[in-house]
Scaffold this motif. Structure first.
Motif, PDB file in Angstrom:
ATOM      1  N   GLY A  81      45.709  59.605  64.278  1.00 36.48           N
ATOM      2  CA  GLY A  81      45.522  58.177  64.294  1.00 36.48           C
ATOM      3  C   GLY A  81      44.805  57.830  65.438  1.00 36.48           C
ATOM      4  N   ALA A  82      44.958  58.394  66.714  1.00 37.88           N
ATOM      5  CA  ALA A  82      44.147  57.637  67.940  1.00 37.88           C
ATOM      6  C   ALA A  82      42.678  58.140  67.754  1.00 37.88           C
ATOM      7  CB  ALA A  82      44.964  58.317  69.088  1.00 37.88           C
ATOM      8  N   MET A  83      42.608  59.562  67.396  1.00 38.67           N
ATOM      9  CA  MET A  83      41.005  60.070  67.488  1.00 38.67           C
ATOM     10  C   MET A  83      40.082  59.127  66.650  1.00 38.67           C
ATOM     11  SD  MET A  83      41.225  63.321  64.861  1.00 38.67           S
ATOM     12  CE  MET A  83      41.197  63.258  63.120  1.00 38.67           C
ATOM     13  N   ARG A  84      40.432  58.464  65.593  1.00 43.13           N
ATOM     14  CA  ARG A  84      39.544  57.603  64.950  1.00 43.13           C
ATOM     15  C   ARG A  84      39.386  56.234  65.258  1.00 43.13           C
ATOM     16  NH1 ARG A  84      43.735  58.810  60.422  1.00 43.13           N
ATOM     17  NH2 ARG A  84      44.842  57.031  60.127  1.00 43.13           N
ATOM     18  N   ILE A  85      40.234  55.800  65.948  1.00 43.51           N
ATOM     19  CA  ILE A  85      40.576  54.275  66.030  1.00 43.51           C
ATOM     20  C   ILE A  85      39.492  53.480  66.756  1.00 43.51           C
ATOM     21  CG2 ILE A  85      41.680  54.263  68.482  1.00 43.51           C
ATOM     22  CD1 ILE A  85      43.000  52.965  64.926  1.00 43.51           C
ATOM     23  N   SER A  86      38.376  54.089  67.393  1.00 46.47           N
ATOM     24  CA  SER A  86      37.519  53.177  68.221  1.00 46.47           C
ATOM     25  C   SER A  86      36.859  52.041  67.386  1.00 46.47           C
ATOM     26  CB  SER A  86      36.390  53.972  68.583  1.00 46.47           C
ATOM     27  OG  SER A  86      35.760  54.576  67.648  1.00 46.47           O
ATOM     28  N   PRO A  87      36.586  52.146  66.012  1.00 46.15           N
ATOM     29  CA  PRO A  87      35.968  50.803  65.182  1.00 46.15           C
ATOM     30  C   PRO A  87      36.948  49.626  65.437  1.00 46.15           C
ATOM     31  CG  PRO A  87      35.839  52.841  64.160  1.00 46.15           C
ATOM     32  CD  PRO A  87      36.425  53.097  65.357  1.00 46.15           C
ATOM     33  N   VAL A  88      38.265  49.936  65.448  1.00 43.58           N
ATOM     34  CA  VAL A  88      39.181  48.828  65.600  1.00 43.58           C
ATOM     35  C   VAL A  88      39.087  48.059  66.764  1.00 43.58           C
ATOM     36  CG1 VAL A  88      41.493  48.196  65.406  1.00 43.58           C
ATOM     37  CG2 VAL A  88      40.802  49.934  63.916  1.00 43.58           C
ATOM     38  N   ALA A  89      38.619  48.797  67.738  1.00 46.58           N
ATOM     39  CA  ALA A  89      38.793  48.218  69.300  1.00 46.58           C
ATOM     40  C   ALA A  89      37.502  46.800  69.180  1.00 46.58           C
ATOM     41  CB  ALA A  89      38.708  48.856  70.403  1.00 46.58           C
ATOM     42  N   LEU A  90      36.483  47.578  68.380  1.00 46.28           N
ATOM     43  CA  LEU A  90      35.095  46.621  68.338  1.00 46.28           C
ATOM     44  C   LEU A  90      35.361  45.793  67.673  1.00 46.28           C
ATOM     45  CD1 LEU A  90      32.648  46.635  69.826  1.00 46.28           C
ATOM     46  CD2 LEU A  90      31.787  48.435  68.287  1.00 46.28           C
ATOM     47  N   PHE A  91      36.063  45.937  66.473  1.00 45.52           N
ATOM     48  CA  PHE A  91      36.203  45.096  65.466  1.00 45.52           C
ATOM     49  C   PHE A  91      37.246  43.564  65.796  1.00 45.52           C
ATOM     50  CE2 PHE A  91      38.517  43.768  61.400  1.00 45.52           C
ATOM     51  CZ  PHE A  91      37.246  43.160  60.739  1.00 45.52           C
ATOM     52  N   CYS A  92      38.144  44.144  66.491  1.00 46.39           N
ATOM     53  CA  CYS A  92      39.061  43.049  66.986  1.00 46.39           C
ATOM     54  C   CYS A  92      38.856  42.824  68.457  1.00 46.39           C
ATOM     55  CB  CYS A  92      40.554  43.659  66.716  1.00 46.39           C
ATOM     56  SG  CYS A  92      40.840  43.875  65.281  1.00 46.39           S
ATOM     57  N   TYR A  96      43.169  40.412  70.530  1.00 45.42           N
ATOM     58  CA  TYR A  96      44.099  41.507  70.682  1.00 45.42           C
ATOM     59  C   TYR A  96      45.306  41.578  70.051  1.00 45.42           C
ATOM     60  CZ  TYR A  96      46.892  45.171  73.080  1.00 45.42           C
ATOM     61  OH  TYR A  96      47.654  46.188  73.364  1.00 45.42           O
ATOM     62  N   ASP A  97      45.902  40.649  69.704  1.00 45.20           N
ATOM     63  CA  ASP A  97      47.070  40.612  68.668  1.00 45.20           C
ATOM     64  C   ASP A  97      46.920  41.595  67.307  1.00 45.20           C
ATOM     65  OD1 ASP A  97      48.992  39.766  70.613  1.00 45.20           O
ATOM     66  OD2 ASP A  97      48.534  37.651  69.837  1.00 45.20           O
ATOM     67  N   LYS A  98      45.427  40.977  66.947  1.00 50.77           N
ATOM     68  CA  LYS A  98      45.111  41.359  65.451  1.00 50.77           C
ATOM     69  C   LYS A  98      44.893  43.171  65.672  1.00 50.77           C
ATOM     70  CE  LYS A  98      41.490  41.043  62.031  1.00 50.77           C
ATOM     71  NZ  LYS A  98      40.427  40.140  61.324  1.00 50.77           N
ATOM     72  N   LEU A  99      44.117  43.260  66.771  1.00 48.99           N
ATOM     73  CA  LEU A  99      44.007  44.690  67.212  1.00 48.99           C
ATOM     74  C   LEU A  99      44.981  45.616  67.165  1.00 48.99           C
ATOM     75  CD1 LEU A  99      42.052  46.283  70.164  1.00 48.99           C
ATOM     76  CD2 LEU A  99      44.442  46.826  69.831  1.00 48.99           C
ATOM     77  N   VAL A 100      46.459  44.994  67.428  1.00 50.02           N
ATOM     78  CA  VAL A 100      47.401  45.909  67.509  1.00 50.02           C
ATOM     79  C   VAL A 100      48.021  46.079  65.943  1.00 50.02           C
ATOM     80  CG1 VAL A 100      50.223  45.770  68.040  1.00 50.02           C
ATOM     81  CG2 VAL A 100      48.388  45.065  69.771  1.00 50.02           C
ATOM     82  N   GLU A 101      47.993  45.018  65.045  1.00 45.86           N
ATOM     83  CA  GLU A 101      48.234  45.094  63.877  1.00 45.86           C
ATOM     84  C   GLU A 101      47.447  45.898  63.070  1.00 45.86           C
ATOM     85  OE1 GLU A 101      50.909  43.871  62.097  1.00 45.86           O
ATOM     86  OE2 GLU A 101      51.519  43.373  64.215  1.00 45.86           O
ATOM     87  N   VAL A 102      46.098  45.745  63.376  1.00 45.26           N
ATOM     88  CA  VAL A 102      45.032  46.638  62.419  1.00 45.26           C
ATOM     89  C   VAL A 102      45.357  48.102  62.980  1.00 45.26           C
ATOM     90  CG1 VAL A 102      42.620  47.054  62.030  1.00 45.26           C
ATOM     91  CG2 VAL A 102      43.531  44.563  61.987  1.00 45.26           C
ATOM     92  N   ALA A 103      45.405  48.551  64.025  1.00 47.89           N
ATOM     93  CA  ALA A 103      45.438  49.856  64.584  1.00 47.89           C
ATOM     94  C   ALA A 103      46.733  50.240  63.833  1.00 47.89           C
ATOM     95  CB  ALA A 103      45.612  49.810  66.202  1.00 47.89           C
ATOM     96  N   LYS A 104      47.802  49.724  63.870  1.00 48.78           N
ATOM     97  CA  LYS A 104      49.037  50.431  63.258  1.00 48.78           C
ATOM     98  C   LYS A 104      48.708  50.585  61.627  1.00 48.78           C
ATOM     99  CE  LYS A 104      54.042  49.149  63.177  1.00 48.78           C
ATOM    100  NZ  LYS A 104      54.316  48.804  61.826  1.00 48.78           N
ATOM    101  N   SER A 105      48.115  49.405  60.967  1.00 49.45           N
ATOM    102  CA  SER A 105      48.091  49.541  59.548  1.00 49.45           C
ATOM    103  C   SER A 105      47.260  50.719  59.393  1.00 49.45           C
ATOM    104  CB  SER A 105      47.366  48.548  59.134  1.00 49.45           C
ATOM    105  OG  SER A 105      48.207  47.383  59.100  1.00 49.45           O
ATOM    106  N   VAL A 106      46.012  51.005  60.141  1.00 51.83           N
ATOM    107  CA  VAL A 106      44.981  52.149  59.843  1.00 51.83           C
ATOM    108  C   VAL A 106      45.532  53.428  60.133  1.00 51.83           C
ATOM    109  CG1 VAL A 106      43.005  53.199  61.196  1.00 51.83           C
ATOM    110  CG2 VAL A 106      42.993  50.761  60.390  1.00 51.83           C
ATOM    111  N   SER A 107      46.571  53.305  61.338  1.00 47.50           N
ATOM    112  CA  SER A 107      47.222  54.740  61.500  1.00 47.50           C
ATOM    113  C   SER A 107      47.968  55.244  60.315  1.00 47.50           C
ATOM    114  CB  SER A 107      47.908  54.494  62.964  1.00 47.50           C
ATOM    115  OG  SER A 107      48.770  55.715  63.122  1.00 47.50           O
ATOM    116  N   VAL A 117      51.659  56.302  65.712  1.00 47.69           N
ATOM    117  CA  VAL A 117      51.046  54.952  65.633  1.00 47.69           C
ATOM    118  C   VAL A 117      50.786  54.480  67.018  1.00 47.69           C
ATOM    119  CG1 VAL A 117      51.877  52.699  64.897  1.00 47.69           C
ATOM    120  CG2 VAL A 117      52.271  54.505  63.432  1.00 47.69           C
ATOM    121  N   ASP A 118      51.776  54.594  68.147  1.00 46.60           N
ATOM    122  CA  ASP A 118      51.634  53.922  69.243  1.00 46.60           C
ATOM    123  C   ASP A 118      50.416  54.597  69.841  1.00 46.60           C
ATOM    124  OD1 ASP A 118      53.865  52.395  68.624  1.00 46.60           O
ATOM    125  OD2 ASP A 118      55.350  52.932  70.105  1.00 46.60           O
ATOM    126  N   GLY A 119      50.139  55.986  69.732  1.00 44.86           N
ATOM    127  CA  GLY A 119      49.264  56.644  70.417  1.00 44.86           C
ATOM    128  C   GLY A 119      47.715  55.871  69.963  1.00 44.86           C
TER     129      GLY A 119
END
Ligand code: 8NA
Ligand code: MG
Ligand code: MG
Ligand code: MG
Length: 293
Positions: A81-92, A96-107, A117-119
């Motif tokens: 889940g963590a290894m692919r998450i970089s686009p979410v950081a840029l997208f959000c 930041y609150d949205k980043l947390v939600e989106v990262a969770k859903s993507v994971s 998920v937390d990773g």
């Protein structure tokens, strides 16, 4: 040099966000599955293949159950889940609150265990912080790590009572990162102490904090790594630790790249990287989307 599953899944995620302009987990799940079946030999872990098979069988009509069923219902705590998450950081980038939600859903399409998920949330948070800093000013390493500890403290507190023996495992690891960075001087490649305390495995808990440490440690020269370039030093140091090198290297590179920017990524290095121009264009498009919002 060919990229591995880390970049294959990052590519699918970036492409989905750019084309759908929002998170669309069905579209994303379809892209993960399609990409896997087109190029299965990118070095995927065996566990996650079961998720891809089930998603293909249900034609992505149910994108959440397959991941939940992994490992007897525990869900995966791998770093996929963590290894692919970089686009979410840029997208959000602006939210930041949205980043947390989106990262969770993507994971959760592949990884539902709290540690997985937390990773992903932690890795996205580290990239987010890097994006907001000015690389022309010296990085305040203690502030960087304290900000991450605060973020994880809140996230792990919100989830308390889920029955983990250590209720705030990422906070514990980040405090170890902090003390190891403070020891600082005299660090060398193949650092056994770092590997022993932070880990270098496919578990998110024992690889995401390690990547953050590599980025922070490489702010200063490391004996035995002959480069003046801090981006390269970070990635090279990460790889020197062994274990899950492609993933810890790529997570370190994402955090360092977000901090230093494109200028520190040598064209000589890039020319060896498969599809680097496509990745660069996707990064630009994600950033345009993020600032247009
Ligand atoms: P995953 O979800 O299959 O997890 C990876 C592995 O962790 C699983 O195959 C299990 O062995 C173990 N695991 C995860 N959760 C549990 C659990 N709840 N109970 C018991 N065991 C568990 O796949 P992933 O996408 O998280 O994996 C990512 C890693 O695999 C990346 O490093 C990627 O590059 C790839 N990969 C790594 C290596 C390596 O470094 N040795 C080799 C091949 C592939
Ligand atoms: Mg890989
Ligand atoms: Mg920056
Ligand atoms: Mg790996």
């Amino acid at each position: 040099m060919q990229f591995t599953d880390d970049s294959a899944m990052t590519y699918s995620l970036a492409k989905s966000l750019v084309e759908r302009r929002e998170l669309d987990i069905v579209d994303l799940a379809k892209r993960f599955v399609k990409s896997y079946y087109q190029e299965p030999n990118r070095g995927y872990a065996i566990g996650v293949l079961t998720v891809f098979q089930k998603l293909r069988n249900n034609k992505c009509t149910d994108v959440l159950s397959p991941a939940k069923e992994q490992f007897g219902g525990e869900g995966s705590w791998g770093n996929g889940g963590a290894m692919r998450i970089s686009p979410v950081a840029l997208f959000c980038y602006q939210n930041y609150d949205k980043l947390v939600e989106v990262a969770k859903s993507v994971s959760e399409i592949t990884h539902t265990n709290k540690l997985g998920v937390d990773g992903a949330i932690l890795q996205a948070s580290a990239i987010y912080q890097s994006l907001h800093l000015d690389p022309n000013e010296e990085l305040n390493v203690n502030n960087f790590i304290d900000d991450l500890i605060d973020k994880m403290d809140k996230i792990e507190k919100d989830e308390e009572g889920l029955g983990l023996s250590e209720p705030q495992p990422y906070k514990v690891q980040l405090n170890i990162v902090k003390s190891l960075v403070a020891e600082g001087e005299g660090a060398e490649p193949y650092d056994e102490k770092v590997v022993q305390k932070l880990g270098n495995s496919v578990a998110a808990l024992y690889s995401v904090p390690t990547a953050i440490f590599c980025f922070l440690r490489a702010q200063k020269p490391i004996r035995g790594i002959q480069t003046e370039n801090p981006f390269r030093r970070a990635v090279q140091y990460a790889i020197s630790l062994g274990g899950d090198t492609d993933t810890i290297g790529s997570m370190t590179g994402a955090i360092a790249g977000a901090f230093y920017g494109e200028g520190k990524i040598s064209p000589n290095l890039l020319q060896h990287c498969e599809a680097s121009e496509e990745f660069r264009l996707l990064g630009d498009k994600l950033f345009e989307l993020a600032v247009a919002k």
